[in-house]
Design a protein around this motif. Sequence first.
Motif, PDB file in Angstrom:
ATOM      1  N   PRO A  45       0.824  -1.207   0.000  1.00  0.00           N
ATOM      2  CA  PRO A  45       0.000   0.000   0.000  1.00  0.00           C
ATOM      3  C   PRO A  45       0.863   1.264   0.000  1.00  0.00           C
ATOM      4  O   PRO A  45       1.926   1.296   0.615  1.00  0.00           O
ATOM      5  CB  PRO A  45      -0.819  -0.109   1.289  1.00  0.00           C
ATOM      6  CG  PRO A  45      -0.122  -1.100   2.133  1.00  0.00           C
ATOM      7  CD  PRO A  45       0.722  -1.952   1.241  1.00  0.00           C
ATOM      8  N   ARG A  46       0.397   2.285  -0.711  1.00  0.00           N
ATOM      9  CA  ARG A  46       1.100   3.562  -0.766  1.00  0.00           C
ATOM     10  C   ARG A  46       0.206   4.630  -0.158  1.00  0.00           C
ATOM     11  O   ARG A  46      -0.776   5.039  -0.771  1.00  0.00           O
ATOM     12  CB  ARG A  46       1.444   3.930  -2.207  1.00  0.00           C
ATOM     13  CG  ARG A  46       2.417   2.955  -2.841  1.00  0.00           C
ATOM     14  CD  ARG A  46       2.780   3.339  -4.249  1.00  0.00           C
ATOM     15  NE  ARG A  46       1.548   3.557  -5.028  1.00  0.00           N
ATOM     16  CZ  ARG A  46       1.517   4.230  -6.160  1.00  0.00           C
ATOM     17  NH1 ARG A  46       2.606   4.749  -6.663  1.00  0.00           N
ATOM     18  NH2 ARG A  46       0.379   4.382  -6.815  1.00  0.00           N
ATOM     19  N   GLY A  47       0.539   5.055   1.046  1.00  0.00           N
ATOM     20  CA  GLY A  47      -0.224   6.124   1.686  1.00  0.00           C
ATOM     21  C   GLY A  47      -1.448   5.663   2.437  1.00  0.00           C
ATOM     22  O   GLY A  47      -2.326   6.465   2.728  1.00  0.00           O
ATOM     23  N   TYR A  48      -1.545   4.390   2.743  1.00  0.00           N
ATOM     24  CA  TYR A  48      -2.646   3.853   3.540  1.00  0.00           C
ATOM     25  C   TYR A  48      -2.250   2.481   4.052  1.00  0.00           C
ATOM     26  O   TYR A  48      -1.261   1.908   3.609  1.00  0.00           O
ATOM     27  CB  TYR A  48      -3.946   3.756   2.713  1.00  0.00           C
ATOM     28  CG  TYR A  48      -3.852   2.792   1.551  1.00  0.00           C
ATOM     29  CD1 TYR A  48      -4.263   1.468   1.706  1.00  0.00           C
ATOM     30  CD2 TYR A  48      -3.340   3.181   0.330  1.00  0.00           C
ATOM     31  CE1 TYR A  48      -4.161   0.558   0.660  1.00  0.00           C
ATOM     32  CE2 TYR A  48      -3.239   2.288  -0.718  1.00  0.00           C
ATOM     33  CZ  TYR A  48      -3.653   0.978  -0.557  1.00  0.00           C
ATOM     34  OH  TYR A  48      -3.547   0.097  -1.598  1.00  0.00           O
ATOM     35  N   ALA A  49      -3.008   1.944   4.987  1.00  0.00           N
ATOM     36  CA  ALA A  49      -2.849   0.566   5.448  1.00  0.00           C
ATOM     37  C   ALA A  49      -4.039  -0.231   4.945  1.00  0.00           C
ATOM     38  O   ALA A  49      -5.150   0.297   4.846  1.00  0.00           O
ATOM     39  CB  ALA A  49      -2.794   0.516   6.975  1.00  0.00           C
ATOM     40  N   ASN A  82       4.825   9.251   9.476  1.00  0.00           N
ATOM     41  CA  ASN A  82       4.736   8.168   8.493  1.00  0.00           C
ATOM     42  C   ASN A  82       3.676   7.156   8.883  1.00  0.00           C
ATOM     43  O   ASN A  82       3.775   5.979   8.530  1.00  0.00           O
ATOM     44  CB  ASN A  82       6.093   7.486   8.309  1.00  0.00           C
ATOM     45  CG  ASN A  82       7.055   8.365   7.537  1.00  0.00           C
ATOM     46  OD1 ASN A  82       6.652   9.058   6.617  1.00  0.00           O
ATOM     47  ND2 ASN A  82       8.309   8.346   7.929  1.00  0.00           N
ATOM     48  N   TYR A  83       2.678   7.587   9.621  1.00  0.00           N
ATOM     49  CA  TYR A  83       1.587   6.717  10.038  1.00  0.00           C
ATOM     50  C   TYR A  83       0.426   6.850   9.064  1.00  0.00           C
ATOM     51  O   TYR A  83      -0.026   7.950   8.761  1.00  0.00           O
ATOM     52  CB  TYR A  83       1.122   7.089  11.456  1.00  0.00           C
ATOM     53  CG  TYR A  83      -0.113   6.331  11.880  1.00  0.00           C
ATOM     54  CD1 TYR A  83      -0.097   4.946  11.959  1.00  0.00           C
ATOM     55  CD2 TYR A  83      -1.292   6.996  12.161  1.00  0.00           C
ATOM     56  CE1 TYR A  83      -1.232   4.243  12.321  1.00  0.00           C
ATOM     57  CE2 TYR A  83      -2.433   6.301  12.526  1.00  0.00           C
ATOM     58  CZ  TYR A  83      -2.395   4.922  12.598  1.00  0.00           C
ATOM     59  OH  TYR A  83      -3.508   4.233  12.953  1.00  0.00           O
ATOM     60  N   TYR A  84      -0.022   5.712   8.561  1.00  0.00           N
ATOM     61  CA  TYR A  84      -1.119   5.689   7.604  1.00  0.00           C
ATOM     62  C   TYR A  84      -2.173   4.691   8.072  1.00  0.00           C
ATOM     63  O   TYR A  84      -1.922   3.490   8.077  1.00  0.00           O
ATOM     64  CB  TYR A  84      -0.626   5.290   6.206  1.00  0.00           C
ATOM     65  CG  TYR A  84       0.421   6.241   5.692  1.00  0.00           C
ATOM     66  CD1 TYR A  84       0.057   7.441   5.104  1.00  0.00           C
ATOM     67  CD2 TYR A  84       1.773   5.949   5.814  1.00  0.00           C
ATOM     68  CE1 TYR A  84       1.007   8.330   4.633  1.00  0.00           C
ATOM     69  CE2 TYR A  84       2.735   6.831   5.351  1.00  0.00           C
ATOM     70  CZ  TYR A  84       2.353   8.013   4.767  1.00  0.00           C
ATOM     71  OH  TYR A  84       3.295   8.886   4.311  1.00  0.00           O
TER      72      TYR A  84
END
Length: 134
Positions: free
Chosen positions: A16-20, A104-106
């Motif tokens: 994932p890029r920018g989310y979990a 950096n938490y998504y």
Amino acid sequence: MSEGHKVVSPTHFPRPRGYANGIVAEGKLLFISGQIGWDSDAHIVSSDFAVQFLQALDNVIAVVREAGGGTEHIVKLLAFVTDLDAYRAARGAIGDGWRARMGNYYPAMSLVKVSGLLEPGALVEIEGVASLPK
């Protein structure tokens, strides 16, 4: 990431890029109503997409903080946007603003295009769920 939260990412999924993909969370749940890019006087802060997005995020964060949590307790966000091209064009500025607020938490996230929002001039609305410490 808050203690008691675990990111879930199946190994066969793309990174994932920018989310979990998912988060397992423990704690009291806070459901955050849709927040738009307005200030304390209920005025839309700007016609700029990135500015509105980040103000809406700030408003979500303010609700979480008022409830006794922090950004690390946000486990799910859903963004409604009126213009996908404007979102794509603003991704750099949104990413910089995101990292300034969230590091950096998504959390688990979704973004959906809608034909319009209730408040005139609103380009984005963000709602969420937070898992607050017990």
